[in-house]
Design a protein around this motif. Structure first.
Motif, PDB file in Angstrom:
ATOM      1  N   TYR A  37       0.855  -1.173   0.000  1.00 20.78           N
ATOM      2  CA  TYR A  37       0.000   0.000   0.000  1.00 20.78           C
ATOM      3  C   TYR A  37       0.899   1.235   0.000  1.00 20.78           C
ATOM      4  O   TYR A  37       2.081   1.157   0.327  1.00 20.78           O
ATOM      5  CB  TYR A  37      -0.880   0.043   1.252  1.00 20.78           C
ATOM      6  N   ARG A  38       0.303   2.371  -0.343  1.00 24.07           N
ATOM      7  CA  ARG A  38       1.031   3.620  -0.228  1.00 24.07           C
ATOM      8  C   ARG A  38       0.086   4.723   0.232  1.00 24.07           C
ATOM      9  O   ARG A  38      -1.121   4.660   0.009  1.00 24.07           O
ATOM     10  CB  ARG A  38       1.702   4.019  -1.542  1.00 24.07           C
ATOM     11  N   GLN A  39       0.680   5.727   0.875  1.00 23.79           N
ATOM     12  CA  GLN A  39      -0.102   6.871   1.332  1.00 23.79           C
ATOM     13  C   GLN A  39       0.712   8.136   1.122  1.00 23.79           C
ATOM     14  O   GLN A  39       1.802   8.291   1.694  1.00 23.79           O
ATOM     15  CB  GLN A  39      -0.486   6.725   2.808  1.00 23.79           C
ATOM     16  N   ALA A  40       0.172   9.010   0.300  1.00 23.74           N
ATOM     17  CA  ALA A  40       0.788  10.308   0.059  1.00 23.74           C
ATOM     18  C   ALA A  40       0.205  11.323   1.035  1.00 23.74           C
ATOM     19  O   ALA A  40      -0.907  11.129   1.544  1.00 23.74           O
ATOM     20  CB  ALA A  40       0.541  10.747  -1.382  1.00 23.74           C
ATOM     21  N   PRO A  41       0.901  12.414   1.297  1.00 33.08           N
ATOM     22  CA  PRO A  41       0.392  13.422   2.235  1.00 33.08           C
ATOM     23  C   PRO A  41      -0.984  13.928   1.840  1.00 33.08           C
ATOM     24  O   PRO A  41      -1.219  14.287   0.683  1.00 33.08           O
ATOM     25  CB  PRO A  41       1.439  14.536   2.145  1.00 33.08           C
ATOM     26  N   GLY A  42      -1.905  13.907   2.787  1.00 35.04           N
ATOM     27  CA  GLY A  42      -3.251  14.401   2.549  1.00 35.04           C
ATOM     28  C   GLY A  42      -4.145  13.472   1.765  1.00 35.04           C
ATOM     29  O   GLY A  42      -5.274  13.848   1.423  1.00 35.04           O
ATOM     30  N   GLN A  43      -3.662  12.270   1.477  1.00 37.85           N
ATOM     31  CA  GLN A  43      -4.452  11.318   0.701  1.00 37.85           C
ATOM     32  C   GLN A  43      -4.684  10.039   1.489  1.00 37.85           C
ATOM     33  O   GLN A  43      -3.987   9.756   2.454  1.00 37.85           O
ATOM     34  CB  GLN A  43      -3.755  11.006  -0.625  1.00 37.85           C
ATOM     35  N   GLN A  44      -5.686   9.289   1.051  1.00 35.91           N
ATOM     36  CA  GLN A  44      -5.975   8.011   1.699  1.00 35.91           C
ATOM     37  C   GLN A  44      -4.959   6.954   1.276  1.00 35.91           C
ATOM     38  O   GLN A  44      -4.366   7.021   0.196  1.00 35.91           O
ATOM     39  CB  GLN A  44      -7.387   7.547   1.319  1.00 35.91           C
ATOM     40  N   ARG A  45      -4.790   5.986   2.142  1.00 35.97           N
ATOM     41  CA  ARG A  45      -3.930   4.866   1.808  1.00 35.97           C
ATOM     42  C   ARG A  45      -4.569   4.062   0.689  1.00 35.97           C
ATOM     43  O   ARG A  45      -5.779   3.796   0.713  1.00 35.97           O
ATOM     44  CB  ARG A  45      -3.720   3.996   3.036  1.00 35.97           C
ATOM     45  N   GLU A  46      -3.777   3.661  -0.306  1.00 42.17           N
ATOM     46  CA  GLU A  46      -4.310   2.909  -1.433  1.00 42.17           C
ATOM     47  C   GLU A  46      -3.482   1.661  -1.691  1.00 42.17           C
ATOM     48  O   GLU A  46      -2.271   1.632  -1.457  1.00 42.17           O
ATOM     49  CB  GLU A  46      -4.323   3.782  -2.703  1.00 42.17           C
TER      50      GLU A  46
END
Length: 117
Positions: A37-46
């Motif tokens: 999974y990945r999570q960018a700042p201000g975004q949901q984990r995908e």
């Protein structure tokens, strides 16, 4: 209990490559699938990619053709990332799902991937 430890993150230029590794320990035979999974700042984990035991590999549309998930045994899972883009910048997490579960139950601490433009 299962423990997951990621490594291999870092800073890379656009178009470059990185290989993430996930070392799995503990009750590894209770694991049905391992995913990244990945999570960018201000975004949901995908979900980026997943590899179930004996099943079909699963990739997010945004990484198809560029990322490859693989396992060399029950203890190590990898994410080869090629043709990296700035939008791939995120914290990447390794996760494991137990047999019979619908969600990933165990998580690593994450590793930062930064792609500069």
């Amino acid at each position: 209990q299962v423990r997951l430890v990621e490594s291999g993150g870092g800073l890379v230029q656009t178009g470059g490559s990185l290989r993430l590794s996930c070392a799995v320990s503990g009750s590894i035979f209770s694991i049905n699938a391992v995913g990244w999974y990945r999570q960018a700042p201000g975004q949901q984990r995908e979900l980026v990619a997943a590899i179930p035991s004996g099943g079909r590999l699963d990739y997010a549309d945004s990484v198809k053709g560029r990322f490859t998930i693989s396992r060399d045994n029950a203890k190590n899972t990898y994410l080869q990332m090629d043709s990296l883009k700035p939008e791939d910048t995120a914290v990447y997490y390794c996760a494991a799902r137990r047999y019979g579960a619908s969600t990933f139950d165990w998580w690593g601490q994450g590793t930062q991937v930064t792609v500069s433009s």
